[in-house]
Design an enzyme around this catalytic site. Sequence first.
Site, short mmCIF file in Angstrom:
data_model
loop_
_atom_site.label_atom_id
_atom_site.label_comp_id
_atom_site.label_asym_id
_atom_site.label_seq_id
_atom_site.Cartn_x
_atom_site.Cartn_y
_atom_site.Cartn_z
N ARG A 53 0.80 -1.23 0.00
CA ARG A 53 0.00 0.00 0.00
C ARG A 53 0.83 1.28 0.00
NH1 ARG A 53 -2.75 -3.94 1.53
NH2 ARG A 53 -0.76 -4.47 2.48
N THR A 54 1.78 1.36 0.90
CA THR A 54 2.44 2.66 1.09
C THR A 54 3.23 3.04 -0.16
OG1 THR A 54 2.58 2.09 3.42
CG2 THR A 54 3.88 3.98 2.68
N LYS A 83 26.54 -3.24 -0.22
CA LYS A 83 28.00 -3.08 -0.33
C LYS A 83 28.55 -2.26 0.83
CE LYS A 83 27.19 -2.66 -5.28
NZ LYS A 83 27.17 -1.64 -6.34
N ARG A 104 11.21 3.76 3.66
CA ARG A 104 10.84 2.81 4.73
C ARG A 104 12.08 2.03 5.11
NH1 ARG A 104 5.66 -1.14 4.54
NH2 ARG A 104 4.73 0.86 5.18
N HIS A 132 4.68 5.61 11.62
CA HIS A 132 4.20 5.52 10.23
C HIS A 132 3.28 6.72 10.04
CE1 HIS A 132 3.12 4.04 6.41
NE2 HIS A 132 2.73 2.82 6.70
N1 CP Z 1 -0.42 -0.07 5.77
C1 CP Z 1 0.82 -0.31 5.24
O1 CP Z 1 1.84 0.30 5.64
O2 CP Z 1 0.82 -1.27 4.28
P1 CP Z 1 2.10 -1.75 3.47
O3 CP Z 1 3.04 -2.42 4.45
O4 CP Z 1 1.59 -2.66 2.42
O5 CP Z 1 2.77 -0.51 2.90
#
Ligand code: CP
Length: 303
Positions: A53-54, A83, A104, A132
């Site tokens: 999703r993100t 590396k 991320r 998040h």
């Molecule tokens: N909600 C969320 O962060 O989903 P993903 O891990 O798929 O990005």
Amino acid sequence: MTRHILSVDQFDRTYLQNLFDHADRLRHLPRSSQRSRLSTSILATVFYEPSTRTRLSFESAMARLGGSVLSVENANESSSATKGESIEDTARMLQGYADAVVMRHPEPGTPERASRVIDIPVINAGDGSREHPTQALLDLYTISNELGDIDNLNIAIVGDLKYGRAPRSLALLLCQTRGTQVTFLAPPAVPVGDDIKQALERNGVRHREATSFEEIKDADVVYQTRIQRERFSDEESYERSRGYYVIDRSVMDTLKPNAIVLHPLPRVDEISPEVDDDPRAAWFRQAENGVYVRMALLDQLLG
Ligand code: CP
């Protein structure tokens, strides 16, 4: 307001209202008008942990706004981090290639480290179990859209409250709301942290901990979350928390007719698919809202 998006601590009510209004405006623009907004901008999405999703909603948001995307998935395996390149050096490279970075990383604080050495906006797309922030934005936007308000709500946050970054960020963002009652419902091994409870107290948000679905039957919002298998040191500990609080038809039957149930997704077995067609099941609408909120965020940062 800094141009980096690292923590929900950065957001106040005015920021939230402006962002949500802008998301509403953008989602209703014709596609041709959306596409003209960021046609000269480039977004880099660099993910050292899995995502559906993100990453894809950020990329969809950028594409809808007419911008371009450079994407590194599995950066832990496919980037020069293998590396031995430092995150600071990687960030300095990205600054030459893109106008903003969505990152991320499993290690808390890594997007912040990147933000210290570059001037283009760094957006935290999840750093370990810590935060998040853009998920919390789309969660609160969904609550606002579904219920017409973000205040005076009874909100139950369920599941892995120790390792889950989405419920942590949402709980912290609720500090910006008024008249909220938060109820935490977590398996014994993954309780909500004292830092979250203290933040709520500092901001005058009432909270309590429950031990059964019966205690959250008056909730306006039930925010269910996955047990974060990847954060447990052993499988046995994970199995002890998994399956503890599952939302199925019998739980839905106890909830108010006008409640909504949210989940940041992915789900494993903590919400039974048998309730997907319940009108109160808002998790797929919530995921779609991620595109509009991220469009608004990118448009504000880069427009
Ligand atoms: N909600 C969320 O962060 O989903 P993903 O891990 O798929 O990005």
